[in-house]
Design an enzyme around this catalytic site. Structure first.
Site, PDB file in Angstrom:
ATOM      1  N   PRO A   1       0.801  -1.234   0.000  1.00 60.29           N
ATOM      2  CA  PRO A   1       0.000   0.000   0.000  1.00 60.29           C
ATOM      3  C   PRO A   1       0.827   1.273   0.000  1.00 60.29           C
ATOM      4  O   PRO A   1       0.851   2.008   0.977  1.00 60.29           O
ATOM      5  CB  PRO A   1      -0.832  -0.134   1.271  1.00 60.29           C
ATOM      6  CG  PRO A   1      -0.017  -0.985   2.182  1.00 60.29           C
ATOM      7  CD  PRO A   1       0.802  -1.896   1.312  1.00 60.29           C
ATOM      8  N   CYS A   2       1.445   1.557  -1.108  1.00 55.65           N
ATOM      9  CA  CYS A   2       2.252   2.766  -1.165  1.00 55.65           C
ATOM     10  C   CYS A   2       1.371   4.011  -1.122  1.00 55.65           C
ATOM     11  O   CYS A   2       1.839   5.087  -0.809  1.00 55.65           O
ATOM     12  CB  CYS A   2       3.139   2.762  -2.408  1.00 55.65           C
ATOM     13  SG  CYS A   2       2.268   2.463  -3.935  1.00 55.65           S
TER      14      CYS A   2
END
Length: 295
Positions: A258-259
């Site tokens: 989950p950047c």
DNA sequence: ATCGGTATCCATC
DNA sequence: GATGGATACCGAT
């Protein structure tokens, strides 16, 4: 077969709904400053307000109005509230996204350094496919060991997105295989299907530093966010915020790693490889997931 | 609230 | 060693 032909042919369950949700998310994320009403959006998309409301709520877990709220800068700041605890909690040492959070996408990973990849993955075959998802067209890349790439494309940009990914593994042989990747999309974008007992397998190919950063991202819970600075602290390099930013930007498996949950310290969504609008949309979407999970 | 300039740090090439 | 950020901070509007 051309990419366009594939896209035209590709059918997903509820494909029309998907498209409606995607467009609504896009419209709201782009225009949230103007506070568009349900009626306006519905008119734009040529559906009845009732249908929009219902379809959107089913997919996103919150109403269009709530999504609009969830997408503001103010909201992004709020997401930063509780980030310290999970990042520093030793129970996450396993590198998994963590026990006890049944409503998070549960991931197991193995890491490969570029060196390993070269020797161990010589002539490695990577299968890829294009699939619609709420954030546009998803480009998925997978090896037999698991998912190794996820990118997003705007209409018409599919080939460019694939190319962008392919450059990362110049030695690999890419084979289009819609069937191989279809299962992944369905799981990834359907929170109802997230199960702790059937983790999603991913393969992270990157330098040591990058892999450590990506592992840290996996520890940020759904519906929350962290800052580049805090990620730097979490990997034991408190002054490396900027280098962390660079590593976050190289993440090959966006969304799954989950950047988009990494923000500037002020709460500003400082950047996203696939567009800030998408980042905003993802955070809003996840807020909906978190809310329905809490019920 | 936003904007711009600057200090500084680190991973890469 | 040179380079250049998906940073952070500070001061001016």
């Amino acid at each position: 077969m051309t990419i366009q032909a594939t896209l035209d042919r590709d059918i997903t369950p509820a494909g029309e709904d998907y498209d409606l949700v995607r467009k609504t998310i896009e419209r709201i994320s782009l225009d949230y400053r103007a506070q568009p009403s349900l009626e306006e959006i519905a008119a734009d998309l040529q559906v009845s307000p009732g249908r929009l409301q219902k379809t959107f709520s089913r997919w996103a877990g919150l109403t269009p109005k709530a999504f609009l709220q969830a997408v503001t800068l103010d909201h992004a700041r709020r997401l930063l509230g509780h980030e310290r605890l999970p990042l520093l909690d030793a129970s996450y040492e396993l590198g998994l996204s963590g026990p006890g959070r049944l409503h998070d996408l549960f991931v197991t990973h193995e890491a490969m350094s570029p060196g390993d990849f070269k020797t161990g993955g010589d002539g490695l075959e990577i299968q890829y496919g294009f699939h619609p998802c709420p954030f546009g067209t998803a480009v998925l890349l997978a090896t037999s060991r698991g998912l190794c790439g996820l990118a997003f494309a705007d209409p018409g940009g599919e080939a460019a997105a694939l190319e962008d990914m392919a450059r990362r593994w110049p030695g690999a042989r890419l084979v289009q295989d819609q069937q191989a990747t279809a299962g992944y999309v369905e799981r990834i974008f359907s929170p109802q299907q997230w199960r702790a007992d059937q983790p999603l397998r991913i393969v992270m190919i990157g330098t040591d530093f990058q892999v450590r950063v990506w592992e840290a991202l996996l520890k940020i819970p759904l519906g929350q966010a962290s800052t580049y600075h805090d990620v730097a602290c979490a990997i034991g390099k408190p002054t490396a915020a900027r280098a962390v930013g660079a590593a976050v930007g190289r993440n090959p498996i966006s969304f799954v790693v989950p950047c988009h949950r990494a923000l500037g310290k002020s709460g500003a969504l400082t950047g996203y490889h696939w567009g800030i609008t998408r980042k905003r949309a993802m955070l809003g979407w996840e807020t909906g997931c978190a809310q329905s999970a809490a019920v």
